[in-house]
Design a protein around this motif. Sequence first.
Motif, PDB file in Angstrom:
ATOM      1  N   VAL A   1       0.852  -1.185   0.000  1.00 39.34           N
ATOM      2  CA  VAL A   1       0.000   0.000   0.000  1.00 39.34           C
ATOM      3  C   VAL A   1       0.893   1.241   0.000  1.00 39.34           C
ATOM      4  O   VAL A   1       1.798   1.363   0.825  1.00 39.34           O
ATOM      5  CB  VAL A   1      -0.929  -0.002   1.222  1.00 39.34           C
ATOM      6  CG1 VAL A   1      -1.697   1.300   1.317  1.00 39.34           C
ATOM      7  CG2 VAL A   1      -1.890  -1.183   1.144  1.00 39.34           C
TER       8      VAL A   1
ATOM      9  N   VAL B   1       0.849   5.275   0.305  1.00 32.75           N
ATOM     10  CA  VAL B   1       0.055   6.454   0.644  1.00 32.75           C
ATOM     11  C   VAL B   1       0.628   7.650  -0.098  1.00 32.75           C
ATOM     12  O   VAL B   1       1.849   7.807  -0.206  1.00 32.75           O
ATOM     13  CB  VAL B   1       0.055   6.702   2.164  1.00 32.75           C
ATOM     14  CG1 VAL B   1      -0.704   7.981   2.497  1.00 32.75           C
ATOM     15  CG2 VAL B   1      -0.578   5.515   2.878  1.00 32.75           C
TER      16      VAL B   1
ATOM     17  N   SER C   1     -16.272   5.546  -3.571  1.00 27.72           N
ATOM     18  CA  SER C   1     -14.862   5.872  -3.341  1.00 27.72           C
ATOM     19  C   SER C   1     -13.972   4.856  -4.032  1.00 27.72           C
ATOM     20  O   SER C   1     -14.302   3.667  -4.059  1.00 27.72           O
ATOM     21  CB  SER C   1     -14.534   5.808  -1.842  1.00 27.72           C
ATOM     22  OG  SER C   1     -15.287   6.737  -1.126  1.00 27.72           O
TER      23      SER C   1
ATOM     24  N   SER D   1      -9.530   3.985  -4.799  1.00 30.11           N
ATOM     25  CA  SER D   1      -8.128   4.377  -4.702  1.00 30.11           C
ATOM     26  C   SER D   1      -7.682   4.961  -6.043  1.00 30.11           C
ATOM     27  O   SER D   1      -8.334   4.736  -7.069  1.00 30.11           O
ATOM     28  CB  SER D   1      -7.268   3.170  -4.344  1.00 30.11           C
ATOM     29  OG  SER D   1      -7.272   2.234  -5.406  1.00 30.11           O
TER      30      SER D   1
ATOM     31  N   ASP E   1      -5.491   4.001  -7.913  1.00 31.13           N
ATOM     32  CA  ASP E   1      -5.292   2.924  -8.889  1.00 31.13           C
ATOM     33  C   ASP E   1      -6.564   2.100  -9.141  1.00 31.13           C
ATOM     34  O   ASP E   1      -6.493   1.004  -9.693  1.00 31.13           O
ATOM     35  CB  ASP E   1      -4.079   2.033  -8.560  1.00 31.13           C
ATOM     36  CG  ASP E   1      -4.082   1.457  -7.146  1.00 31.13           C
ATOM     37  OD1 ASP E   1      -4.920   1.875  -6.320  1.00 31.13           O
ATOM     38  OD2 ASP E   1      -3.239   0.577  -6.875  1.00 31.13           O
TER      39      ASP E   1
ATOM     40  N   LEU F   1      -8.670   1.692   3.287  1.00 36.63           N
ATOM     41  CA  LEU F   1      -9.532   2.675   2.620  1.00 36.63           C
ATOM     42  C   LEU F   1     -10.497   3.356   3.585  1.00 36.63           C
ATOM     43  O   LEU F   1     -10.927   4.491   3.348  1.00 36.63           O
ATOM     44  CB  LEU F   1     -10.339   2.012   1.492  1.00 36.63           C
ATOM     45  CG  LEU F   1      -9.559   1.533   0.266  1.00 36.63           C
ATOM     46  CD1 LEU F   1     -10.524   1.136  -0.841  1.00 36.63           C
ATOM     47  CD2 LEU F   1      -8.592   2.599  -0.230  1.00 36.63           C
TER      48      LEU F   1
ATOM     49  N   TRP G   1     -10.574   7.201   5.045  1.00 35.14           N
ATOM     50  CA  TRP G   1     -11.151   8.411   4.435  1.00 35.14           C
ATOM     51  C   TRP G   1     -12.677   8.407   4.460  1.00 35.14           C
ATOM     52  O   TRP G   1     -13.316   9.257   3.855  1.00 35.14           O
ATOM     53  CB  TRP G   1     -10.636   8.572   3.001  1.00 35.14           C
ATOM     54  CG  TRP G   1      -9.167   8.842   2.951  1.00 35.14           C
ATOM     55  CD1 TRP G   1      -8.549  10.048   3.161  1.00 35.14           C
ATOM     56  CD2 TRP G   1      -8.112   7.908   2.697  1.00 35.14           C
ATOM     57  NE1 TRP G   1      -7.184   9.904   3.049  1.00 35.14           N
ATOM     58  CE2 TRP G   1      -6.891   8.598   2.756  1.00 35.14           C
ATOM     59  CE3 TRP G   1      -8.087   6.527   2.415  1.00 35.14           C
ATOM     60  CZ2 TRP G   1      -5.658   7.976   2.552  1.00 35.14           C
ATOM     61  CZ3 TRP G   1      -6.863   5.912   2.212  1.00 35.14           C
ATOM     62  CH2 TRP G   1      -5.661   6.630   2.284  1.00 35.14           C
TER      63      TRP G   1
ATOM     64  N   LEU H   1      -9.304   8.413  -3.562  1.00 35.38           N
ATOM     65  CA  LEU H   1      -8.529   8.400  -2.324  1.00 35.38           C
ATOM     66  C   LEU H   1      -7.037   8.397  -2.646  1.00 35.38           C
ATOM     67  O   LEU H   1      -6.597   7.735  -3.588  1.00 35.38           O
ATOM     68  CB  LEU H   1      -8.906   7.155  -1.505  1.00 35.38           C
ATOM     69  CG  LEU H   1     -10.417   6.921  -1.322  1.00 35.38           C
ATOM     70  CD1 LEU H   1     -10.660   5.672  -0.476  1.00 35.38           C
ATOM     71  CD2 LEU H   1     -11.098   8.128  -0.697  1.00 35.38           C
TER      72      LEU H   1
ATOM     73  N   VAL I   1      -4.168   7.016  -2.425  1.00 37.13           N
ATOM     74  CA  VAL I   1      -3.466   5.790  -2.052  1.00 37.13           C
ATOM     75  C   VAL I   1      -3.424   4.861  -3.261  1.00 37.13           C
ATOM     76  O   VAL I   1      -4.335   4.879  -4.098  1.00 37.13           O
ATOM     77  CB  VAL I   1      -4.186   5.105  -0.847  1.00 37.13           C
ATOM     78  CG1 VAL I   1      -5.582   4.654  -1.227  1.00 37.13           C
ATOM     79  CG2 VAL I   1      -3.383   3.950  -0.266  1.00 37.13           C
ATOM     80  N   LEU I   2      -2.340   4.103  -3.368  1.00 37.61           N
ATOM     81  CA  LEU I   2      -2.258   3.014  -4.344  1.00 37.61           C
ATOM     82  C   LEU I   2      -2.350   1.708  -3.568  1.00 37.61           C
ATOM     83  O   LEU I   2      -1.526   1.432  -2.702  1.00 37.61           O
ATOM     84  CB  LEU I   2      -0.923   3.052  -5.113  1.00 37.61           C
ATOM     85  CG  LEU I   2      -0.596   4.332  -5.889  1.00 37.61           C
ATOM     86  CD1 LEU I   2       0.794   4.223  -6.527  1.00 37.61           C
ATOM     87  CD2 LEU I   2      -1.643   4.617  -6.958  1.00 37.61           C
ATOM     88  N   LEU I   3      -3.377   0.906  -3.858  1.00 39.33           N
ATOM     89  CA  LEU I   3      -3.561  -0.356  -3.125  1.00 39.33           C
ATOM     90  C   LEU I   3      -2.801  -1.514  -3.756  1.00 39.33           C
ATOM     91  O   LEU I   3      -2.377  -2.433  -3.069  1.00 39.33           O
ATOM     92  CB  LEU I   3      -5.047  -0.741  -3.072  1.00 39.33           C
ATOM     93  CG  LEU I   3      -5.937  -0.042  -2.066  1.00 39.33           C
ATOM     94  CD1 LEU I   3      -7.248  -0.810  -1.934  1.00 39.33           C
ATOM     95  CD2 LEU I   3      -5.260   0.073  -0.699  1.00 39.33           C
TER      96      LEU I   3
END
Lengths: 199, 199
Positions: free
Chosen positions: A175, A177, B11, B13, B15, B34, B37, B156, B158-160
């Motif tokens: 993950v 951020v 919502s 991410s 990606d 996640l 947020w 959001l 972030v890259l998951l």
Amino acid sequence: MTMAKLILDISMSLDGFIAGPNRSLDRPLGEGGLERWARDVAGYREQHGNTGATVVGRRMFSGGDRAWEDDPNTDGWWGDDPPFHHPVFILTHHAREPVTKKGGTTLTFVTGGIESALEQARAAAGAKEVAVGGGANVARQYLRAGLVDELQLHVLPVLLGQGLRLFEDHVAQAVVVLQPIRMVESLTGVVHVRYRVTS
Amino acid sequence: MTMAKLILDISMSLDGFIAGPNRSLDRPLGEGGLERWARDVAGYREQHGNTGATVVGRRMFSGGDRAWEDDPNTDGWWGDDPPFHHPVFILTHHAREPVTKKGGTTLTFVTGGIESALEQARAAAGAKEVAVGGGANVARQYLRAGLVDELQLHVLPVLLGQGLRLFEDHVAQAVVVLQPIRMVESLTGVVHVRYRVTS
């Protein structure tokens, strides 16, 4: 001297594709019309960018495998006056002499992999930034290696449904951020978002 | 009377994932964080939303297949006071009596498919909008059917790297051009983007 930051600077559709299906030498972004926002993105880069050198992949340069294989010395689809106006480093397995184009663009062919290309681009960029401009394969390699300092995405107002994804599964190996830096919406509906990669 | 618009409000991410891997009843958004947020997104909806009814999928309601199969009468992971405060229509294959919760939320279980759920939600929404809140499967069904009038995405920061994608291949069955309506960046780094589906 501070090392030049590496920025992944690329356009993608809202559903995550950086090119549509059926790419070719004539249509490097494939079907789906992503090129209609190219002028907006180029204008944004001119206004906000601080790029001193760019790294791209071989396919991004040649417009596809076939042209390159047919003619390893092709100048690609950029023509005589490529839109960079600074040193460009092209990742390839085929060694080739550097080429100087009009307008300050030089093409250097790098066979030593992504870290070697980054090192050379940083040396060329000086106090400016290094951009990775794609294609998807090269962008993903830099992401996976954790070498990207910032993401500059140009989110195009379209759903393509198919094509070449920037973020395939596991491009982020853990993950990651992000720290937002700047969001700008353009009149044509492109959302330019910039993030710092913080973990 | 004008028909209530259908808004896909969800919502994801950067990606493209709407949930991380290993979802469970306790962790409906899976791993990856996640939910950090969720308050920002809920606040945005409260401030900007005009939702009169919501359609969700069975898994979104029950927090996963297992809980539902173990107890078809589960109240899901929303508890006694769900965050909607308006009628909610839950797509399911298991008929069940409606439930009235605290705070104005009613749960109606619809076995007649996405068009039936939409029709009932529109009747309940009156002059307001209908939201599709997920999960991915239901959202994709409405997109594929061409029933979505607007997209309200909460991107959001972030890259998951893995999880459940909103936009799988061919969710848009042809190229869909979007008309941007509103872009708002929140202090927590969420980018709230709203588009009209124009083709």
